[in-house]
Write an enzyme that holds these catalytic residues in place. Sequence first.
Site, PDB file in Angstrom:
ATOM      1  N   HIS A  36       0.874  -1.177   0.000  1.00 26.50           N
ATOM      2  CA  HIS A  36       0.000   0.000   0.000  1.00 26.50           C
ATOM      3  C   HIS A  36       0.914   1.231   0.000  1.00 26.50           C
ATOM      4  O   HIS A  36       2.014   1.177   0.543  1.00 26.50           O
ATOM      5  CB  HIS A  36      -0.835  -0.054   1.282  1.00 26.50           C
ATOM      6  CG  HIS A  36      -1.923   0.962   1.387  1.00 26.50           C
ATOM      7  ND1 HIS A  36      -1.678   2.281   1.695  1.00 26.50           N
ATOM      8  CD2 HIS A  36      -3.263   0.845   1.258  1.00 26.50           C
ATOM      9  CE1 HIS A  36      -2.831   2.931   1.746  1.00 26.50           C
ATOM     10  NE2 HIS A  36      -3.807   2.092   1.481  1.00 26.50           N
ATOM     11  N   ASP A  51       3.026  -4.264   8.095  1.00 28.40           N
ATOM     12  CA  ASP A  51       1.815  -3.480   7.887  1.00 28.40           C
ATOM     13  C   ASP A  51       0.649  -4.425   8.163  1.00 28.40           C
ATOM     14  O   ASP A  51       0.351  -5.308   7.353  1.00 28.40           O
ATOM     15  CB  ASP A  51       1.798  -2.953   6.450  1.00 28.40           C
ATOM     16  CG  ASP A  51       0.480  -2.274   6.093  1.00 28.40           C
ATOM     17  OD1 ASP A  51      -0.454  -2.293   6.931  1.00 28.40           O
ATOM     18  OD2 ASP A  51       0.380  -1.743   4.975  1.00 28.40           O
ATOM     19  N   GLN A  87      -4.533  -4.902   7.287  1.00 22.31           N
ATOM     20  CA  GLN A  87      -5.518  -5.891   6.849  1.00 22.31           C
ATOM     21  C   GLN A  87      -5.465  -7.173   7.673  1.00 22.31           C
ATOM     22  O   GLN A  87      -6.459  -7.899   7.733  1.00 22.31           O
ATOM     23  CB  GLN A  87      -5.298  -6.228   5.361  1.00 22.31           C
ATOM     24  CG  GLN A  87      -5.462  -5.053   4.422  1.00 22.31           C
ATOM     25  CD  GLN A  87      -6.861  -4.453   4.444  1.00 22.31           C
ATOM     26  OE1 GLN A  87      -7.845  -5.127   4.756  1.00 22.31           O
ATOM     27  NE2 GLN A  87      -6.962  -3.180   4.124  1.00 22.31           N
ATOM     28  N   LYS A 123     -10.609  -0.292  10.776  1.00 23.71           N
ATOM     29  CA  LYS A 123     -10.769  -1.476   9.920  1.00 23.71           C
ATOM     30  C   LYS A 123     -11.142  -2.700  10.743  1.00 23.71           C
ATOM     31  O   LYS A 123     -11.205  -3.816  10.216  1.00 23.71           O
ATOM     32  CB  LYS A 123      -9.479  -1.730   9.144  1.00 23.71           C
ATOM     33  CG  LYS A 123      -9.178  -0.663   8.081  1.00 23.71           C
ATOM     34  CD  LYS A 123      -8.013  -1.080   7.221  1.00 23.71           C
ATOM     35  CE  LYS A 123      -7.373   0.065   6.470  1.00 23.71           C
ATOM     36  NZ  LYS A 123      -8.149   0.548   5.331  1.00 23.71           N
ATOM     37  N   CYS A 147      -4.794   2.414  -3.617  1.00 22.85           N
ATOM     38  CA  CYS A 147      -3.545   2.948  -3.052  1.00 22.85           C
ATOM     39  C   CYS A 147      -2.389   1.975  -3.241  1.00 22.85           C
ATOM     40  O   CYS A 147      -1.532   1.832  -2.372  1.00 22.85           O
ATOM     41  CB  CYS A 147      -3.700   3.295  -1.567  1.00 22.85           C
ATOM     42  SG  CYS A 147      -4.879   4.587  -1.285  1.00 22.85           S
TER      43      CYS A 147
END
Lengths: 158, 415
Positions: free
Chosen positions: B123, B200, B203, B226, B366
Amino acid sequence: MPQSIPEPEFDELYRELILDHYRSPRHNEPLVDADVVAEGYNPLCGDEIELRIDFKNGSVSDLSFGGRGCSISRASGSIMTDLVIGKPVADVRKLSELFNKMMTDPEAEVPEELGDLEALQGVAKFPVRVKCATLAWHTLEDGLKQREEGGHAVRHEE
Amino acid sequence: MTIDTMRLREDFPILKREVHGKPLVYLDNAATTQKPQAVIDALVEYYSSYNANIHRGIHALAEEATGKYEATRQKVADFIGAPDASNIVFTRNTTESINLVAQAWGRKSLSAGGEIVLSTMEHHSNLVPWQILAKEKGLTLRFIDIDDDGQLIAADIERCIGEKTKLVAITHMSNVLGTINPVREIADRAHQHGALILLDGAQSVPHLPVDVQELDCDFLAFSAHKMLGPTGVGVLYARNELLEEMNPFMSGGEMIRRVQLEESTWNDVPWKFEAGTPNIGDVCAFSASLDYLTDLGMENVRAHEIELVQEAVRRLANVPGITIYGPESAAGKGGVVAFNLEDVHPHDLGTVLDHHGVAIRAGHHCAQPLMKRLDVVATGRASFYVYNEPTEFDALIEGIEAAARLFRAPVHTGA
């Protein structure tokens, strides 16, 4: 609840004329050895457009458009080629101005000069899609400017 | 199914609304998730019963607010298996967490000639901060590429991570392809070469059981919104010795110990990194989303999404002209399906689906370098969460078929 906002009509966005230009875009074959090549890019959706423009006696004598984009951006480019070819640069600039005006005011009367571009009027009711419709015209304006300034390739970003 | 979706949906008031006269089918969960009533109530409760600034007031409200804020920090630590609450820094979002590492750790600890290893599926939030840092410090960025199944290429992992590597910054789960990366193996290789690893987790943390000690990661970044929580709250997990040695990120109130006219000393970690009044109300409400997910059980969340993704892929694959990107096996894929429909631009598809009440994402997500790698300008993306159910795919498929009819040239039959 936000449902009270009047809903833009779906059919107003995807008019048959737009779908027709999307399915069979006009002047989609790139001109060879064009006087000016102008590229446009919409970073929001990744749409790319390439315009190749020939000039003769102060008029746009030929114009092709290519690239990858949604139905609105492709139809807008395709209708633009039909409308612009053969017109003096000053008239093209005027058309561009009228088109931009139409995109900012969905209720305004559409001037006759805009011809088939009238089909894109409904897009103004979908704010997220307006840039799809204006990409081709803004890129064309950059191409005209390039011609005027004798510069080389430009890349327009929405 | 281990999750009773029908009952659970009652907890989410927004799922009752209609869009363009159709029941809302919300399949844009990788962008942000909807909030259960418990989270909304927690936000209201903060502002209606214990709103106060934290860490300095000596009155009852300040004590209550401080207690709730710090209890949420402990809850976050427990949720990701962190050794201590002091490993948890609250930020605004994943992007800010990654920027914090780039600024507070990277600027201090990296020098010319060092290498940062990323992947082509990152991303922008885990790419651009490193580009800026690399330019400033004379670092080299190296990229692990993906294969046609959307998996990191093993040989590339070996090739990229070596003696010069100082940091591997990589997504745990791709926000486009859904690929779940072998981050433990990557962490081991990074550590063998004396490098650190940042994950990261934007998600992964909302969708999979994540344990920072099992994964052996040095940094983990993710966002509350999220995972059923409010917007405006991000988390950075970091190992304690790293937080201790890092420079401050932002500066001002709250992050200081002693301030003189010419110089100051810093507060203890993690408060050293939380300058100014933090997002107290949203952090306190985030506590309710962690409770909600903990009650469901992250193993169950994952199992539910495997079922959803299998069914979504099965249904989509039956539509003529559909291309699905990313891993074929649902076992190696989170609840995300990126796809394109032949002859239809994803934005047009998104508009048609919207008019069927179906919210998907259409665009580059993104992840422009990944779009280039896949040789597409954009894709559609359907992403799932705990409240989605397979029957919702009926509306998705109907919308896609309607888009195909609308945009494709009529088929001419005969001569």
